[in-house]
Enzyme design. Structure first.
Site, PDB file in Angstrom:
ATOM      1  N   LYS A 105       4.926   9.139   8.542  1.00  0.00           N
ATOM      2  CA  LYS A 105       4.855   8.590   9.905  1.00  0.00           C
ATOM      3  C   LYS A 105       5.967   9.117  10.822  1.00  0.00           C
ATOM      4  CE  LYS A 105       2.240   4.606   8.224  1.00  0.00           C
ATOM      5  NZ  LYS A 105       0.853   4.911   8.546  1.00  0.00           N
ATOM      6  N   ASP A 155       9.203   2.767  -0.688  1.00  0.00           N
ATOM      7  CA  ASP A 155       8.199   3.412   0.155  1.00  0.00           C
ATOM      8  C   ASP A 155       8.574   3.077   1.589  1.00  0.00           C
ATOM      9  OD1 ASP A 155       6.078   3.947   1.798  1.00  0.00           O
ATOM     10  OD2 ASP A 155       4.545   3.134   0.469  1.00  0.00           O
ATOM     11  N   TYR A 170       0.866  -1.181   0.000  1.00  0.00           N
ATOM     12  CA  TYR A 170       0.000   0.000   0.000  1.00  0.00           C
ATOM     13  C   TYR A 170       0.898   1.225   0.000  1.00  0.00           C
ATOM     14  CZ  TYR A 170      -3.499   3.379   1.711  1.00  0.00           C
ATOM     15  OH  TYR A 170      -4.330   4.460   1.857  1.00  0.00           O
TER      16      TYR A 170
HETATM   17  N1  HOZ Z   1      -3.567   3.233   6.158  1.00  0.00           N
HETATM   18  C1  HOZ Z   1      -3.248   3.198   7.516  1.00  0.00           C
HETATM   19  C2  HOZ Z   1      -2.591   1.914   7.906  1.00  0.00           C
HETATM   20  N2  HOZ Z   1      -1.822   1.289   6.957  1.00  0.00           N
HETATM   21  C3  HOZ Z   1      -4.449   3.399   8.383  1.00  0.00           C
HETATM   22  C4  HOZ Z   1      -4.521   4.772   8.861  1.00  0.00           C
HETATM   23  C5  HOZ Z   1      -5.677   5.067   9.784  1.00  0.00           C
HETATM   24  O1  HOZ Z   1      -6.725   4.463   9.684  1.00  0.00           O
HETATM   25  O2  HOZ Z   1      -5.530   5.950  10.578  1.00  0.00           O
END
Ligand code: HOZ
Length: 424
Positions: A267, A239, A144
């Site tokens: 992050k 990434d 992702y």
């Molecule tokens: N896409 C985020 C984890 N891979 C989730 C982010 C969230 O829901 O705060």
């Protein structure tokens, strides 16, 4: 555990926010039940609106590597906000941040700050296309890279969690340029290059995957991708939104000893505030506007308060390199104790772990790609999740998300976690 206030707030949120949440996975839709609304956090713990405490294994999905509300970070932000919230002009802090990042990570000549990991990956892909003059790119099933259109093909995280195969609104034209291969399979990548000669601008990957649970690259895999990119004049994009500054100061590039051409961060780089970045070789990065014509911009890019949180977090990591060996040791202890207790209970499992990323997959086969992650017992994970939550252990509400822990997770918290697993 009484979670009445959370339920009340969730019901109210539904009236105003789609699904009651501002990011899908946190809705608990796949694990069932209702999400917990948090009120505050400190160190390794979250406290919800009903006053329940939880040992935190999501850490805001990665950023809070130092633990929640770390004093130096909080103090620096409070001090900054007294004189600066947002200017939309350059500030010296942005250059200091760029210098610090370059000191910590290998192979980055120039770096641009953005406001999220999605923005970083989206911009890096556009840059790779602009630099090479080619349109197609390769991504891996279950990885992702944020929610930009081009990446929403066989994507992990929320799309895997909710089994969303195709996303309405993403045009076929866009998806046609996204080529996919299974993770940890070099032959599939070679085949894509052979089938699309001179058309592939880039390979993008999570060098250690965290969006199909934690999955480690097999020996020679990332090196093989590096070689293929060199042979086919494609840009290798790491990434490192999850792995950057988390697995090592230099992230996965340092840990795996493989250099990417472009690297994306999010992050940890923001210490809990919205900061992302992409950077890499000068020759490529100079294609970005205003030097080159590959356009990319952001009103809040380099925001003083957000960058202060990130800069303070990175400075602490830089000045305390033992943090990474401590996190590795904590992870090893956690892995060993989880393994012992699950084995004693006769629960079939595989634990993938690197540094402060860890996943318990409920299957005994090796979990090395999206297919093998999907073959695990997802209903069992969902049951496990709720049991742990009820015992005061907050895991990600999806079998397809890595767990993250922080410096604040100590032996007491591991003991609480293991006690909770014993009761499962
Ligand atoms: N896409 C985020 C984890 N891979 C989730 C982010 C969230 O829901 O705060």
């Amino acid at each position: 555990m009484n979670t009445t206030q959370s339920l009340n707030l969730f019901n109210k949120a539904h009236l105003h926010i789609p699904g009651g949440v501002n990011s899908p996975v946190r809705a608990f839709k796949s694990v069932g039940g209702n999400p917990i609304f948090m009120q505050s956090a400190s160190g390794a713990y979250l406290t919800d609106v009903d006053g329940n405490n939880y040992v935190d294994y999501i850490n805001s999905w990665g950023p809070m590597i130092l633990g929640h509300c770390q004093k130096e970070v909080v103090d620096a932000m409070i001090e900054k906000v007294k004189t600066a919230i947002s200017f939309g002009t350059p500030t010296e802090l942005e250059t200091q941040m760029a210098e610090l990042i370059k000191l910590m990570v290998p192979n980055v000549d120039l770096i641009r700050l953005v406001s999220s990991g999605t923005e970083a990956c989206m911009s890096a892909l556009r840059l790779a296309r602009g630099y090479t003059g080619k349109n197609k790119f390769i991504k891996f099933a279950g990885c992702y890279h944020g929610h930009a259109d081009a990446f929403l093909v066989k994507a992990g995280s929320g799309l895997a969690t909710f089994n969303i195969q195709t996303v309405p609104g993403v045009t076929v034209g866009v998806s046609n340029d996204t080529l996919t291969a299974p993770y940890n399979n070099l032959e599939a990548v070679k085949k894509l290059f052979a089938e699309n000669p001179n058309e592939i601008a880039a390979i993008i990957l999570e060098p250690v995957a965290g969006n199909m649970g934690c999955i480690l690259p097999e020996e020679g895999y990332v090196e093989g991708l590096r070689k293929l990119c060199d042979e086919h004049k494609a840009v290798l994009i790491f990434d490192e939104v999850m792995t950057g500054f988390r697995l090592a100061q230099g992230g996965a590039q340092e840990k795996l000893k493989v250099n990417a051409d472009l690297v994306c961060y999010g992050k940890v780089i923001g210490g809990g505030m919205p900061v992302g970045a992409f950077g890499g070789k000068k020759e490529i990065m100079e294609c970005i506007a205003p030097v080159g014509k590959v356009y990319q911009a952001g009103t809040l890019s380099g925001n003083p308060v957000a960058v202060t949180a990130g800069f303070t977090t990175l400075s602490i990591l830089k000045n305390n390199p033992q943090i990474y060996s401590d996190l590795e040791a904590t992870g090893n202890l956690l892995k060993q104790q989880l393994h012992e207790v699950l084995t004693a209970k006769g629960i079939v499992h595989t634990i993938n772990h690197m540094g402060s990323m860890i996943s318990v997959h409920f299957g005994e086969h090796k979990v090395k790609d999206f297919e093998t992650a999907s073959q695990c017992d997802i209903p069992l994970f969902n049951k496990f999740f709720h049991h742990m939550l009820n015992e005061g252990i907050y895991l990600p509400p999806s079998a397809y998300e890595s767990w993250f822990f922080s410096m604040a997770l100590g032996e007491n918290e591991i003991a609480k976690t293991i006690d909770a697993v014993k009761k499962f």
